[in-house]
Enzyme design. Structure first.
Site, PDB file in Angstrom:
ATOM      1  CB  THR A  74      -0.898   0.009   1.269  1.00 21.21           C
ATOM      2  OG1 THR A  74      -1.769  -1.121   1.206  1.00 21.21           O
ATOM      3  CG2 THR A  74      -1.704   1.284   1.382  1.00 21.21           C
ATOM      4  CD  GLN A 184      -2.748 -11.093  -4.218  1.00 18.10           C
ATOM      5  OE1 GLN A 184      -2.392 -12.273  -4.195  1.00 18.10           O
ATOM      6  NE2 GLN A 184      -3.359 -10.531  -3.194  1.00 18.10           N
ATOM      7  CB  ALA A 205       7.200  -9.655   3.027  1.00 15.22           C
ATOM      8  CG  HIS A 206       1.101  -9.622   3.930  1.00 15.21           C
ATOM      9  ND1 HIS A 206      -0.199 -10.057   3.889  1.00 15.21           N
ATOM     10  CD2 HIS A 206       1.088  -8.358   3.452  1.00 15.21           C
ATOM     11  CE1 HIS A 206      -0.970  -9.077   3.422  1.00 15.21           C
ATOM     12  NE2 HIS A 206      -0.200  -8.041   3.150  1.00 15.21           N
ATOM     13  CB  THR A 242      14.369   3.088  12.549  1.00 11.15           C
ATOM     14  OG1 THR A 242      14.743   4.298  13.201  1.00 11.15           O
ATOM     15  CG2 THR A 242      15.379   1.996  12.846  1.00 11.15           C
ATOM     16  CB  CYS A 330      -8.931  -4.186   1.735  1.00  6.70           C
ATOM     17  SG  CYS A 330      -7.363  -4.936   1.398  1.00  6.70           S
TER      18      CYS A 330
HETATM   19  C1  LIG Z   1      -2.739  -6.410  -5.393  1.00  5.73           C
HETATM   20  C2  LIG Z   1      -2.516  -5.884  -4.020  1.00  5.73           C
HETATM   21  N1  LIG Z   1      -1.920  -4.711  -3.859  1.00  5.73           N
HETATM   22  C3  LIG Z   1      -1.668  -4.206  -2.646  1.00  5.73           C
HETATM   23  C4  LIG Z   1      -2.043  -4.875  -1.518  1.00  5.73           C
HETATM   24  C5  LIG Z   1      -1.774  -4.261  -0.181  1.00  5.73           C
HETATM   25  O1  LIG Z   1      -0.665  -4.874   0.391  1.00  5.73           O
HETATM   26  P1  LIG Z   1      -0.226  -4.513   1.885  1.00  5.73           P
HETATM   27  O2  LIG Z   1      -1.092  -5.351   2.758  1.00  5.73           O
HETATM   28  O3  LIG Z   1       1.223  -4.904   1.956  1.00  5.73           O
HETATM   29  O4  LIG Z   1      -0.431  -3.072   2.060  1.00  5.73           O
HETATM   30  C6  LIG Z   1      -2.671  -6.111  -1.628  1.00  5.73           C
HETATM   31  C7  LIG Z   1      -3.112  -6.851  -0.418  1.00  5.73           C
HETATM   32  O5  LIG Z   1      -4.257  -7.253  -0.281  1.00  5.73           O
HETATM   33  C8  LIG Z   1      -2.920  -6.634  -2.914  1.00  5.73           C
HETATM   34  O6  LIG Z   1      -3.540  -7.797  -3.079  1.00  5.73           O
END
Ligand SMILES: Cc1ncc(COP(=O)(O)O)c(C=O)c1O
Length: 397
Positions: A74, A184, A205-206, A242, A330
């Protein structure tokens, strides 16, 4: 404690691997220095930071100095869109236009909306019935005022993988920057900034069995990007604060492991994806959302069950230990139908009946068979209760 769920929501987030947790743990309790400190602990932290930067850079064909670690994808999307747009307008006041697709993640769409409030104009590009952006439509949308286009690589809801090489080419011809959100797709699809002509790329990373709260932004050397947050000199001043060494060490470890068996993982996930997709589409009154085959992300299944609510299916599955989603995590709190499904031409009813199942390399056939059995039973029972018959909705197909 609750029993371990059959976790089929890997586009929302993934399990952190034990190796990743171990790498992170070491930087939390042993190598915990601040990478900006001049003493040996600081230097150790700095070494981890730079090794990670080099690995992530190499993995997408970039240079280490072109990688900026961030707090999320994000944040990477915000820096890319806001930073590049503001800087371009500072340099040339006529530049005030950006292009995004209608199926972007909210972190791009809402950033574009915020830029509209700053006086930028935004074109929201339509997609076809499978979610593809046409390079020709992108070319046509570019004007003399255009700064950049941002098109998601692999869609988070329907798995569509865009031809980012053709899209970036359309931009380059007209000297417009091209950014892609690859959260993704990273480690699941070919991604190479040189071969695909990319100017900016967002990662995190997640989604790859790494920790939450860490991402990266690739910015091609020489591209002017304004700071959007202010502080110390970290990350070339573009992301002051940091550095999150535990997160970055975990990101590095996760990427290294994911790329080690890239071909094998993709093949295995595709096989399982197609296995469950085939079984689910054999249920009457179902619709596949997004494309089939190689142009679909290897972990993604998205199916509408006509006449019932995806939300209701999801909750019933949760009660029997199966975790799936109805859209992106989200937006799944809201009752609005998914903007991605509406953009590919689904009706509100079809969109409301959608279920997103996203697998990982750890998903087994046994888990999918269990999920299938429970989905069949759930759909049958909900349809009995439903006022709307799926046959009448099939007419809308
Ligand atoms: C295509 C895409 N972009 C951005 C994000 C946001 O990632 P983050 O959780 O690291 O902000 C996501 C997460 O759902 C995603 O699927």
């Amino acid at each position: 404690m609750r029993e371990k769920a059959v976790y089929l929501d890997n586009s929302a987030t993934t399990m952190v691997l034990p190796e990743v947790a171990a790498a992170m743990g070491k930087t939390l309790t042993q190598e915990y220095g601040n990478a900006s400190s001049m003493h040996s602990s600081g230097r150790d932290a700095f070494d981890i930071l730079e090794q990670a930067r080099k690995f992530i850079a190499d993995s997408i064909g970039a240079l280490p100095e072109e990688i900026y670690f961030t707090g999320s994808a994000t944040e990477a999307n915000n820096i890319a869109l806001i930073g590049a747009s503001r800087r371009a307008r500072e340099i040339n006041h006529d530049k005030n236009h950006i292009i995004v697709s209608k199926i972007e993640h909210p972190s791009v769409l809402n950033t574009a909306k915020a830029l509209e409030k700053e006086g930028f104009s935004v074109t929201y590009l339509s997609v076809d019935k499978d979610g593809f952006v046409s390079p020709e439509a992108l070319r046509k949308a570019i004007t003399k005022k255009t700064i950049l286009a941002s098109i998601i690589h692999a869609n988070h809801e329907i798995g569509t993988i865009q031809d980012i090489k053709a899209l970036s080419q359309a931009c380059r011809e007209k000297k417009v920057l091209f950014h892609t959100d690859a959260a993704q797709s990273y480690t699941k699809n070919f991604l190479n900034v040189k071969a695909q002509g990319l100017d900016m790329v967002s990662l995190n990373a997640h989604k790859i069995h790494g920790p939450k709260g860490v991402g990266a932004l690739y910015i091609r050397r020489g591209i002017p990007v304004a700071q959007i947050t202010f502080g110390g000199p970290q990350e070339g001043k573009l992301r002051p604060g940091t550095e999150n060494i535990p997160g970055i060490a975990g990101f590095y470890e996760a990427a290294e492991i994911a790329l080690r068996d890239y071909d094998k993982n993709r093949k295995q996930m595709r096989k399982l994806r197609d296995y469950l997709t085939g079984k689910l589409l054999a249920i009457k009154g179902t619709l596949l959302n997004g494309p089939r085959g190689e142009k679909r992300n290897c972990n993604n299944i998205n199916i509408s069950f006509l006449g019932i609510e995806g939300e209701a299916i999801m909750m019933r599955l949760d009660a029997v230990g199966i975790n799936v989603s109805t859209g992106s995590a989200c937006s799944s709190q809201s009752l609005e139908p998914s903007h991605v499904l509406l953009a590919i031409g689904r009706s509100h009813g079809q969109a409301h009946g959608s279920l997103r199942i996203t697998i990982s390399k750890f998903t087994t056939k046994k888990e999918l068979d269990y999920a299938y059995k429970k989905i069949v039973a759930t759909v049958k029972s909900l349809r009995k209760l439903s006022q709307i018959s799926y046959q009448s909705m099939e007419m809308e197909k």
